[in-house]
Motif scaffolding. Structure first.
Motif, mmCIF file in Angstrom:
data_model
loop_
_atom_site.group_PDB
_atom_site.id
_atom_site.type_symbol
_atom_site.label_atom_id
_atom_site.label_comp_id
_atom_site.label_asym_id
_atom_site.label_seq_id
_atom_site.Cartn_x
_atom_site.Cartn_y
_atom_site.Cartn_z
ATOM 1 N N GLY A 1 41.765 24.994 -15.312
ATOM 2 C CA GLY A 1 42.894 25.208 -16.208
ATOM 3 C C GLY A 1 43.518 26.577 -16.076
ATOM 4 N N SER B 1 52.940 24.249 -12.135
ATOM 5 C CA SER B 1 53.079 25.514 -11.417
ATOM 6 C C SER B 1 52.527 25.394 -10.008
ATOM 7 C CB SER B 1 52.346 26.629 -12.167
ATOM 8 O OG SER B 1 52.924 26.847 -13.434
ATOM 9 N N SER C 1 48.575 25.715 -14.144
ATOM 10 C CA SER C 1 49.009 24.386 -14.556
ATOM 11 C C SER C 1 49.385 23.547 -13.342
ATOM 12 C CB SER C 1 50.219 24.491 -15.486
ATOM 13 O OG SER C 1 51.367 24.919 -14.764
#
Length: 315
Positions: free
Chosen positions: A108, A114, A111
């Protein structure tokens, strides 16, 4: 997945894999390192190891400095793009495997959106750089290899066939052709012989790794050959492709290299074949299998052979 035979048994609720790593603190430094990790630098290193000697071979010595630098930078960006997109597509199975659960997407840290944007931008920059600094053939080979890796290998074949490594080997060996084409604008028998070496090399290299991490791939539902086939079949195929790899290395000697390369190719090939057969014997006798020995040897093999090609081209 197999069906549950006891209809009265309630399915177990999904659980978090025990090996999932604790996410690293989200700072500027960790995010930057995360983006770099998405490109899989160690894989890029292996790709560049074959690109450089291909350029030296094509130039029969030192390649033009500008062309060499542009090809290496463009190749790095292109390979990084393919690896980032691979991480984006495989983010669901990466979190199930202990070997990949620490990657930025499962953690995490970055993202998915991204990562997708980053991968596409790297690919576009790589294509433009190669187009304006090398030639259309090198550019087309680079774009084609990336599309094949992302669309054909990752999306279509990786989760559907045990021969995914075989078909993925095409794009894994493509840097040889890209490097050669960047210097000459054409392809020759020597380029194809070197391509064959790297292509066949990938089967013993990756199947040895998959033997070590068999449970990981099985948990993620990836049908790597060691997951779906008996150990003896895997060992036989590793030996067979090792012989094909060595035969290709001798073919490269015949079509355009000197005795300097030839001696190294024969000695390295013999060493590799001994270790491949050692793995076969371990499997056939039911002994403890040590596939990572062959995996690490495969990296040494490709590195030393590439150095021999470079030195031969210079001398």
């Amino acid at each position: 997945m197999t069906a549950v035979s006891d209809q009265s048994a309630a399915p177990a609720p999904p659980s978090q894999p025990e090996h999932v790593a604790t996410p690293a603190p989200r700072t500027f430094g960790t995010v930057v390192r995360g983006y770099v990790a998405l490109t899989k630098p160690r894989i890029i290193e292996l790709l560049l190891i074959t690109t450089v000697p291909a350029m030296f071979m094509a130039a029969h010595g030192l390649p033009p400095l500008f062309t060499a630098v542009a090809t290496l930078v463009g190749g790095t960006l292109a390979a990084g793009s393919a690896n980032v997109l691979n991480c984006y597509i495989d983010r669901d199975i990466d979190q199930l495997m202990s070997r990949t659960s620490r990657r930025p997407l499962p953690q995490g840290l970055i993202s998915p959106r991204s990562a997708l944007t980053f991968g596409l931008v790297l690919g576009a920059v790589a294509a433009l750089l190669l187009w304006f600094t090398t030639n259309p053939l090198a550019t087309a080979l680079s774009i084609g290899a990336n599309l094949y890796y992302v669309l054909i290998y990752t999306l279509l074949l990786k989760r559907r066939t045990a021969q995914n490594t075989f078909w993925g080997g095409i794009c894994g060996a493509a840097p040889v052709l890209i490097g050669w084409a960047a210097v000459t604008g054409t392809l020759s028998w020597s380029a194809w012989a070197f391509f064959a070496i790297v292509f066949f090399w990938q089967m013993p290299h990756f199947w040895a790794l998959a033997m070590k991490f068999k449970k990981d791939y099985a948990a993620a539902g990836v049908p790597m050959l060691p997951v779906v086939a008996k150990p003896m079949r895997v060992a036989v195929e590793i030996v067979a492709y090792s012989w094909l790899m060595v035969a290709a290395s001798i073919a490269l000697w015949v079509v355009g290299m000197s005795w300097i390369y030839g001696l190294v190719a024969v000695a390295l090939g013999g060493w590799f074949l001994i270790d491949a057969h050692r793995l076969f014997v371990q499997v056939s006798r039911g002994e403890r299998i040590r596939p990572m020995r062959l995996f690490h040897l495969s990296i040494t093999y490709l590195t030393v052979l590439s150095v021999a090609i470079t030195v031969d081209a210079l001398i």
